[in-house]
Design a protein around this motif. Structure first.
Motif, PDB file in Angstrom:
ATOM      1  N   GLY A  62       1.111  -0.757  12.017  1.00  0.00           N
ATOM      2  CA  GLY A  62       2.581  -0.254  13.456  1.00  0.00           C
ATOM      3  C   GLY A  62       3.188   1.462  13.045  1.00  0.00           C
ATOM      4  O   GLY A  62       2.844   1.349  14.899  1.00  0.00           O
ATOM      5  N   ASN A  63       3.485   2.457  12.711  1.00  0.00           N
ATOM      6  CA  ASN A  63       3.501   3.558  12.412  1.00  0.00           C
ATOM      7  C   ASN A  63       2.179   3.722  12.927  1.00  0.00           C
ATOM      8  O   ASN A  63       2.665   5.439  12.646  1.00  0.00           O
ATOM      9  CB  ASN A  63       4.390   4.114  11.455  1.00  0.00           C
ATOM     10  CG  ASN A  63       5.397   5.393  11.977  1.00  0.00           C
ATOM     11  OD1 ASN A  63       5.723   5.091  12.964  1.00  0.00           O
ATOM     12  ND2 ASN A  63       5.664   5.868  10.879  1.00  0.00           N
ATOM     13  N   ALA A  64       1.071   3.344  12.116  1.00  0.00           N
ATOM     14  CA  ALA A  64      -0.237   3.932  12.672  1.00  0.00           C
ATOM     15  C   ALA A  64      -0.586   4.762  11.352  1.00  0.00           C
ATOM     16  O   ALA A  64      -1.758   5.944  11.174  1.00  0.00           O
ATOM     17  CB  ALA A  64      -0.252   4.822  13.874  1.00  0.00           C
ATOM     18  N   GLY A  65       0.609   5.033  10.172  1.00  0.00           N
ATOM     19  CA  GLY A  65      -0.342   6.191   9.340  1.00  0.00           C
ATOM     20  C   GLY A  65      -1.538   5.935   8.390  1.00  0.00           C
ATOM     21  O   GLY A  65      -1.944   6.204   7.871  1.00  0.00           O
ATOM     22  N   ASN A  66      -1.281   4.275   7.918  1.00  0.00           N
ATOM     23  CA  ASN A  66      -2.451   3.337   7.086  1.00  0.00           C
ATOM     24  C   ASN A  66      -4.172   3.741   7.571  1.00  0.00           C
ATOM     25  O   ASN A  66      -4.591   4.111   7.290  1.00  0.00           O
ATOM     26  CB  ASN A  66      -2.078   2.271   6.868  1.00  0.00           C
ATOM     27  CG  ASN A  66      -2.361   1.836   5.805  1.00  0.00           C
ATOM     28  OD1 ASN A  66      -2.545   2.331   4.536  1.00  0.00           O
ATOM     29  ND2 ASN A  66      -2.628   0.814   5.062  1.00  0.00           N
TER      30      ASN A  66
ATOM     31  N   SER B  85      12.602   3.163   7.367  1.00  0.00           N
ATOM     32  CA  SER B  85      11.406   1.349   7.148  1.00  0.00           C
ATOM     33  C   SER B  85      11.520   0.025   8.015  1.00  0.00           C
ATOM     34  O   SER B  85      12.570  -0.117   7.854  1.00  0.00           O
ATOM     35  CB  SER B  85      11.896   1.566   5.414  1.00  0.00           C
ATOM     36  OG  SER B  85      10.508   0.746   5.208  1.00  0.00           O
ATOM     37  N   THR B  86      10.771  -0.137   7.453  1.00  0.00           N
ATOM     38  CA  THR B  86      10.773  -2.192   7.768  1.00  0.00           C
ATOM     39  C   THR B  86      10.364  -3.113   7.126  1.00  0.00           C
ATOM     40  O   THR B  86      10.918  -3.835   6.888  1.00  0.00           O
ATOM     41  CB  THR B  86       9.553  -2.088   9.214  1.00  0.00           C
ATOM     42  OG1 THR B  86       8.474  -1.835   8.280  1.00  0.00           O
ATOM     43  CG2 THR B  86       9.695  -1.983  10.360  1.00  0.00           C
TER      44      THR B  86
ATOM     45  N   GLU C 188       1.789 -10.995   3.083  1.00  0.00           N
ATOM     46  CA  GLU C 188       3.025 -10.980   4.390  1.00  0.00           C
ATOM     47  C   GLU C 188       1.803 -10.890   5.437  1.00  0.00           C
ATOM     48  O   GLU C 188       1.045 -10.685   5.699  1.00  0.00           O
ATOM     49  CB  GLU C 188       3.571  -9.648   3.879  1.00  0.00           C
ATOM     50  CG  GLU C 188       3.459  -8.356   4.219  1.00  0.00           C
ATOM     51  CD  GLU C 188       4.279  -7.111   3.995  1.00  0.00           C
ATOM     52  OE1 GLU C 188       5.409  -7.027   5.448  1.00  0.00           O
ATOM     53  OE2 GLU C 188       4.258  -6.359   3.025  1.00  0.00           O
TER      54      GLU C 188
ATOM     55  N   PHE D  59       0.494  -1.508  -0.193  1.00  0.00           N
ATOM     56  CA  PHE D  59       0.231   0.039   0.028  1.00  0.00           C
ATOM     57  C   PHE D  59       0.888   1.137   0.150  1.00  0.00           C
ATOM     58  O   PHE D  59       0.248   2.303   0.198  1.00  0.00           O
ATOM     59  CB  PHE D  59      -1.392  -0.210   1.170  1.00  0.00           C
ATOM     60  CG  PHE D  59      -0.523   0.432   2.417  1.00  0.00           C
ATOM     61  CD1 PHE D  59       0.249  -1.323   3.453  1.00  0.00           C
ATOM     62  CD2 PHE D  59      -0.106   1.729   3.053  1.00  0.00           C
ATOM     63  CE1 PHE D  59       1.076  -0.656   4.441  1.00  0.00           C
ATOM     64  CE2 PHE D  59       0.590   1.699   4.255  1.00  0.00           C
ATOM     65  CZ  PHE D  59       1.159   0.583   4.403  1.00  0.00           C
ATOM     66  N   LYS D  60       2.174   1.066   0.089  1.00  0.00           N
ATOM     67  CA  LYS D  60       2.950   2.197   0.617  1.00  0.00           C
ATOM     68  C   LYS D  60       2.887   3.005  -1.046  1.00  0.00           C
ATOM     69  O   LYS D  60       3.076   4.466  -1.091  1.00  0.00           O
ATOM     70  CB  LYS D  60       4.143   1.933   0.997  1.00  0.00           C
ATOM     71  CG  LYS D  60       4.587   1.503   2.051  1.00  0.00           C
ATOM     72  CD  LYS D  60       4.275   1.740   3.366  1.00  0.00           C
ATOM     73  CE  LYS D  60       4.351   1.192   4.613  1.00  0.00           C
ATOM     74  NZ  LYS D  60       4.318   2.220   5.375  1.00  0.00           N
TER      75      LYS D  60
ATOM     76  N   ALA E 258       7.039  -5.967  10.038  1.00  0.00           N
ATOM     77  CA  ALA E 258       6.670  -5.118   9.500  1.00  0.00           C
ATOM     78  C   ALA E 258       6.236  -3.902  10.269  1.00  0.00           C
ATOM     79  O   ALA E 258       6.718  -2.919   9.560  1.00  0.00           O
ATOM     80  CB  ALA E 258       5.352  -5.161   8.196  1.00  0.00           C
ATOM     81  N   ILE E 259       5.743  -4.229  10.655  1.00  0.00           N
ATOM     82  CA  ILE E 259       4.935  -3.696  11.938  1.00  0.00           C
ATOM     83  C   ILE E 259       5.360  -3.700  13.651  1.00  0.00           C
ATOM     84  O   ILE E 259       5.362  -3.645  14.829  1.00  0.00           O
ATOM     85  CB  ILE E 259       3.571  -4.280  12.637  1.00  0.00           C
ATOM     86  CG1 ILE E 259       3.435  -5.410  12.511  1.00  0.00           C
ATOM     87  CG2 ILE E 259       2.526  -3.573  11.166  1.00  0.00           C
ATOM     88  CD1 ILE E 259       1.667  -5.547  12.810  1.00  0.00           C
TER      89      ILE E 259
ATOM     90  N   ASN F 225       9.160  -1.799   3.755  1.00  0.00           N
ATOM     91  CA  ASN F 225       7.988  -1.500   1.999  1.00  0.00           C
ATOM     92  C   ASN F 225       7.814  -0.039   2.028  1.00  0.00           C
ATOM     93  O   ASN F 225       7.952   0.084   0.920  1.00  0.00           O
ATOM     94  CB  ASN F 225       6.657  -1.520   3.045  1.00  0.00           C
ATOM     95  CG  ASN F 225       6.014  -3.081   2.283  1.00  0.00           C
ATOM     96  OD1 ASN F 225       6.705  -3.882   1.756  1.00  0.00           O
ATOM     97  ND2 ASN F 225       5.160  -3.724   3.364  1.00  0.00           N
ATOM     98  N   THR F 226       8.020   1.139   2.863  1.00  0.00           N
ATOM     99  CA  THR F 226       8.172   2.126   2.216  1.00  0.00           C
ATOM    100  C   THR F 226       9.645   2.112   1.812  1.00  0.00           C
ATOM    101  O   THR F 226       9.635   3.325   0.477  1.00  0.00           O
ATOM    102  CB  THR F 226       8.374   3.292   3.955  1.00  0.00           C
ATOM    103  OG1 THR F 226       6.993   3.000   4.563  1.00  0.00           O
ATOM    104  CG2 THR F 226       7.886   4.982   3.657  1.00  0.00           C
TER     105      THR F 226
ATOM    106  N   THR G 177      -2.260  -5.375   3.402  1.00  0.00           N
ATOM    107  CA  THR G 177      -1.051  -4.383   3.155  1.00  0.00           C
ATOM    108  C   THR G 177      -0.392  -4.389   2.450  1.00  0.00           C
ATOM    109  O   THR G 177       0.137  -3.815   2.023  1.00  0.00           O
ATOM    110  CB  THR G 177      -1.067  -4.024   4.196  1.00  0.00           C
ATOM    111  OG1 THR G 177      -0.441  -4.427   5.369  1.00  0.00           O
ATOM    112  CG2 THR G 177      -1.969  -3.273   4.735  1.00  0.00           C
TER     113      THR G 177
HETATM  114  N1  F0G Z   1       1.620  -3.949   6.899  1.00  0.00           N
HETATM  115  C1  F0G Z   1       2.931  -3.864   5.999  1.00  0.00           C
HETATM  116  C2  F0G Z   1       2.402  -4.759   5.360  1.00  0.00           C
HETATM  117  C3  F0G Z   1       3.616  -2.379   6.462  1.00  0.00           C
HETATM  118  O1  F0G Z   1       4.824  -2.609   5.357  1.00  0.00           O
HETATM  119  C4  F0G Z   1       3.324  -1.689   7.260  1.00  0.00           C
HETATM  120  C5  F0G Z   1       4.568  -0.987   7.560  1.00  0.00           C
HETATM  121  C6  F0G Z   1       2.250  -1.806   8.254  1.00  0.00           C
HETATM  122  C7  F0G Z   1       1.117  -2.498   7.452  1.00  0.00           C
HETATM  123  C8  F0G Z   1       1.443  -0.595   8.945  1.00  0.00           C
HETATM  124  O2  F0G Z   1       1.425   0.627   8.040  1.00  0.00           O
HETATM  125  O3  F0G Z   1       3.045   1.838   9.159  1.00  0.00           O
HETATM  126  O4  F0G Z   1       1.087   3.015   8.359  1.00  0.00           O
HETATM  127  O5  F0G Z   1       0.740   1.152  10.709  1.00  0.00           O
HETATM  128  N2  F0G Z   1       5.520   0.207   7.089  1.00  0.00           N
HETATM  129  C9  F0G Z   1       6.672   0.839   7.418  1.00  0.00           C
HETATM  130  C10 F0G Z   1       7.703   0.916   6.587  1.00  0.00           C
HETATM  131  C11 F0G Z   1       6.338   0.858   8.862  1.00  0.00           C
HETATM  132  O6  F0G Z   1       8.664   1.147   6.455  1.00  0.00           O
HETATM  133  O7  F0G Z   1       7.751   0.020   5.693  1.00  0.00           O
HETATM  134  P1  F0G Z   1       1.271   1.610   9.366  1.00  0.00           P
END
Ligand code: F0G
Length: 368
Positions: free
Chosen positions: A205-209, A102-103, A305, A78-79, A258-259, A105-106, A335
């Protein structure tokens, strides 16, 4: 790759024609985004992802459940929705370089969009805690990759400081254009369903989505494109659940790398989405995540994933919110694509038997 492509191939259905002419997030939703006619649009034709019925999951939950397949985006997560906005605006503002923590995906998405735009891209990732596919993506798209002896939260602190001290644009979701682009996920769900769902499940994760989806649902309701708002259910991994715990987690741990985040940048956005919508944020264990991950692959044929499976694990764990029954509609966002993290997939199944190149031996092993 894009929604409805198969449906339109034989019969020329409108859905298929639309899928083939999908123009990417910015062109599809321009009126809802902070762009002008002179904004250079850097797009990989992201978005337009399938919303797939999940019959077996629906039977387990006792409601209609659909999966938003974000692994179908160009870099497999989704990034890309947020990155098309962040990189387009960076180019408009004259940036020469971007940076992110980033973890995985970003960084994959930032690297791909930067390459397209001709920008230098630097990424900081936690050493040893990023899925192999994501590392490969950042490298092959030509980013400057640094593996940090530390976790995501420490990497983000450094990136924020870099943004202040060096001529570089931060493209983490602390950059508001990222949230703007990502809210298009909610627009698509409404456009695909004809209205908002009753419940929206999402990993946090980082709670942006979760922040972005709630913003998108609010804006579409305000614009008269939907008649209602969903309850937002966010799910963190139990070993990395600061919002659930109510405090920062210094050493977050989870199989869902990722989270694996202990101090989410959009903490307030997540709690606002949950409380304003009458939803909530809860935790799911690694075992629950992996159970949902295998279920999605074997029963719904969707390979996501582990972090993505947190949305489904959470739905299976908490069930429908009070007052909702079989007539309700639930959307779970998946995601990212499962191929990003092959090591976890292989660890969940037994290694294939090796046989001689002999029909008898093959027949004997397969027991068909
Ligand atoms: N799912 C996946 C596959 C992700 O890569 C992430 C976040 C999340 C869920 C959570 O989304 O951070 O907006 O709450 N990945 C970030 C990264 C941190 O660096 O790729 P989020």
């Amino acid at each position: 790759m894009t929604a409805g492509m198969t449906a339109g191939m034989g019969d020329g259905a409108t859905e298929g024609i639309r899928a083939l002419s999908w123009r990417g997030v910015i062109e599809e939703y321009r009126e809802f985004l902070p762009v002008t006619a002179s904004t250079p649009v850097i797009s990989l034709l992201e978005g337009g992802t399938p919303l797939l019925e999940a019959p077996r999951l629906s039977a387990r939950v006792g409601a209609r459940v659909l999966l938003k397949i974000e692994g179908a985006n160009p870099t497999g997560s989704f990034k890309d929705r947020g990155m098309t906005m962040a990189i387009s605006k960076a180019v408009e503002d004259g940036a020469k370089a971007v940076v992110c923590a980033s973890t995985g995906n970003t960084s994959a998405s930032a690297a791909a969009f930067s390459a397209r735009a001709g920008l230098t891209c630097a990424v900081l990732i936690p050493e040893g805690h990023i899925a192999l596919g994501k590392l490969a993506q950042a490298l092959i798209h030509g980013a400057k990759v640094l593996q940090l002896r530390g976790n995501f939260d420490q990497a983000l602190d450094i990136v924020r400081a870099l943004g202040e001290q060096a001529p570089v644009t931060v493209v983490n979701s602390v950059n508001p254009y990222r949230i703007e682009g990502q809210k298009s996920g909610a627009f698509e769900v409404v456009d695909q369903l004809g209205d908002a769902p009753d419940v929206h499940c999402i990993p946090v994760g980082n709670a942006g989505n979760i922040t972005a989806y709630w913003k998108g649902y609010l804006e579409f309701k305000e614009a008269g494109r939907s008649t209602r708002l969903p309850r937002m259910l966010g799910f963190q991994a139990a070993g990395a659940a600061p919002i659930v715990a109510g405090h920062v987690i210094e050493h977050p741990e989870t199989v869902a790398t990722a989270i694996r985040i202990g101090n989410p940048a959009s903490w307030y956005g997540a709690t606002s989405a949950a409380s304003e919508s009458g939803g909530g944020i809860a935790a799911v264990t690694d075992d629950e995540i992996l159970e949902a991950y295998r279920f999605l692959a074997t029963e719904e044929s969707v390979f996501c994933e582990p972090a993505s499976a947190a949305s489904v694990a959470g739905l299976l764990k908490t069930g429908l919110p009070d007052g909702l029954g079989p007539g309700s509609t639930v959307v779970c966002v998946l995601t990212g694509h499962g191929l990003k993290d092959p090591d976890i997939a292989i660890s969940q199944i037994s290694v294939p038997t090796v046989v001689d190149a002999d029909l008898g031996a093959v027949l004997h092993e397969l027991q068909l």
